[in-house]
Structure formats: C-alpha cells, structure tokens
Scaffold this active site. Structure first.
Site, short mmCIF file in Angstrom:
data_model
loop_
_atom_site.label_atom_id
_atom_site.label_comp_id
_atom_site.label_asym_id
_atom_site.label_seq_id
_atom_site.Cartn_x
_atom_site.Cartn_y
_atom_site.Cartn_z
CB CYS A 54 5.46 10.33 -1.97
SG CYS A 54 5.48 11.10 -3.44
CE1 TYR A 185 2.17 5.77 -7.49
CE2 TYR A 185 4.47 6.24 -8.66
CZ TYR A 185 3.68 5.97 -7.49
OH TYR A 185 4.27 6.28 -6.43
#
Length: 312
Positions: A54, A185
């Site tokens: 992440c 994203y």
C-alpha cells in the site's frame, strides 16, 4: 466470513453510476496534538498497522524511519495479499498480530465502531491502551509524524515539513494526490471507458509536468527532501511493477522518463526508502489480491528490479 458491517472491496461502495472510482473518506480523523479532544502524543501509545503493497501506508513507514520514530510507534505488518476478509496478519506467528491479537484488520474496526460500514484500510493507527482504532487518515498522518511528534525525532532527523514551505507543500500534495497518487487508482478501478481515459490522461499529464519540474530541481522543493518527495516516490516505486500493467496506465513506464527515473533511483538508494520498498510484495498485492481480477493467480516474473541500484 463477514466481520461486522465492514466491507473489503472498493466495488462495494466506491464506484459511481458513470463507472468512476471515488475513494472513500477517512473515518477516524482525530488529529494528534496537545489540545483538548486531540490524540495525546506519547511514546509507546500507538501501533501503526501497514502492508508493504500500500502506497498510503508505505509513506508513513518511510517518514517514521527517516525521523527515527521506530521505537516510539510500534509497527504491525499485514500480508500484501488482501483477502475476502480484508487485510490479514498471516505474516505473524499463529496468524495474528502479536500485540492486538487480531487476524483480520476489519476485526478492530468492528470493535471500535460496530456501525462502521466502509473498508478497513492501511495505514491504521491503534491506541494499544484501548485496543481501538484512533486514526486512519493516511493523507495527514505523515504531517503528524513530522510535526507534533518532533520531540521524539532522532538528533539528525531531516525537516520534512519546514515552516516556510508548508503552504506550498500542502497545495502540491493535494494536486499530487488527485492527479497521480489516486489518479492511478481512478484508472485501475474505472468501470467505463470514459472514466478510464479521463484518469489515464490525468496521470500522464501530471507525470509530464513533474518531469519538467525536475529539470530545475534535485527534489521537488530544491535540494532538501520533503514530505512531497515521499508521496511522489511511493507511486513511482509501484509504477512499472504494478500500475503500468495492472491498472492499464501504459503510455510510458517510469524508466521512460529520464529525470523521474533518476530521481526515483536516488531516493530508493536512501535506506529509509529502499529498505522499505518490497517489489515482490507490491506485485503480489496488486496481482493476487481480492481485487486483482486474476482468476488463475499468475504472478508476473518481471520487470527486472535490479536496475533500481544502478548509479544515478
């Protein structure tokens, strides 16, 4: 297995009718500080839960290592492969976090707020005294490590958020987030051609601008590493190994931008950046996670990551 009302997929609530990805708002946002209602700044009080895949979590880890806060804030690490039950502490003995005793991150979200119905995200800060989540505000966490935790910084810690640059850093970071950090994203989770193309152009227009900026500056704000460099680095580190192929942001690779590539390698060769960058975990997380759309669980062998160690 459901854990309270917590969801474990972006598709559950974060894709709108036009196919655009709209990232959820952070839920636990109480700031750290010494004012009433703030989270007290104490050594040994908090545990930061992260996963090496992440970028939002990675930037907190980089800042903590640069500032010497490893013995002030304890660290728990989840597997890079997110499961249908959420982030899992399968890297630890017996498959549970050794301090908090949880197997899946949603467990502690459900314990903290039984009505919480968003995703359980990393980074998550837990108050070890209460065993509850107190902050998952990834956008602001590094600012707290850099400012109110300053009494605990090591003697030679860099000033990542200098007073005279704060307004510029904050404005830059907002743009960086919307157009690049989260832009990849938006492209990767898009469920319509128009949403994907809008995000694709946003990403590469910003990369083109950053390539020009670095023609006149060693780092984003001169010769000093700042909070903004951490935020750009974590996206660049994931670009060729994940975003280019998995998220279809494939106009250019990072290595095709001479200045950005040299800049990223220089940062990687600083221990706080390079030693916390796990390319294998990044590939696993994006290619094998519960959002990967990879039914045969095929993990790509490339690209060659040894080139990150080539001289600047």
């Amino acid at each position: 297995m459901a854990i309270g009302k917590v969801v474990t997929s972006e598709e559950a609530k974060e894709i709108d009718k036009s196919g655009k990805f709209n990232r959820q708002q952070n839920h636990f946002t109480t700031p750290f500080g010494d004012q009433p209602g703030m989270l007290p700044v104490e050594s040994g009080r908090y545990r930061l839960l992260w996963a090496a895949v992440c970028p939002w979590a990675h930037r907190s880890i980089i800042a903590i290592k640069l500032l010497g806060l490893e013995n002030v804030i304890s660290i728990g690490k989840a597997s890079p492969i997110r499961t249908e039950q959420g982030w899992e502490f399968s890297l630890d003995p017996n498959g549970v976090d050794p301090v908090l005793g949880i197997r899946y991150l949603p467990e502690i979200y459900a314990k903290t707020d039984p009505q919480y119905s968003g995703r359980a995200t990393v980074p998550t800060v837990v108050d070890v005294k209460t065993g509850k989540v107190v902050n998952n505000d990834y956008f602001n966490l590094t600012y707290y490590w850099e400012t109110v935790f300053k009494p605990f910084h090591k003697a030679d810690a860099p000033d990542l958020y200098p007073d005279h640059l704060r307004a510029d850093i904050e404005a830059f970071n907002q743009t960086l987030f919307h157009e690049l950090n989260n832009g990849v994203y938006k492209a990767g989770f898009a469920q319509s051609q128009s949403a994907y193309e809008e995000a694709y152009h946003l990403v590469f227009n910003r990369l083109d601008e950053l390539e020009k900026r670095l023609a006149h500056s060693r780092y984003l704000f001169g010769d000093q590493i700042t909070d903004s460099d951490i935020r750009l680095y974590v996206t660049l580190a994931r670009f060729d190994v994940a975003y280019y192929s998995v998220f279809n942001t494939n106009r250019n690779r990072l290595v095709d931008f001479p200045r950005l590539w040299a800049y990223a390698r220089e940062l990687y060769q600083i221990p706080a950046f390079g030693l916390t960058t796990d390319f294998q975990a990044i590939k696993q997380g994006y290619c094998l996670g519960n959002h990967a759309k990879n039914p045969h669980d095929i993990l790509p062998l490339g690209p060659d990551i040894s080139i990150w160690n080539t001289p600047i």
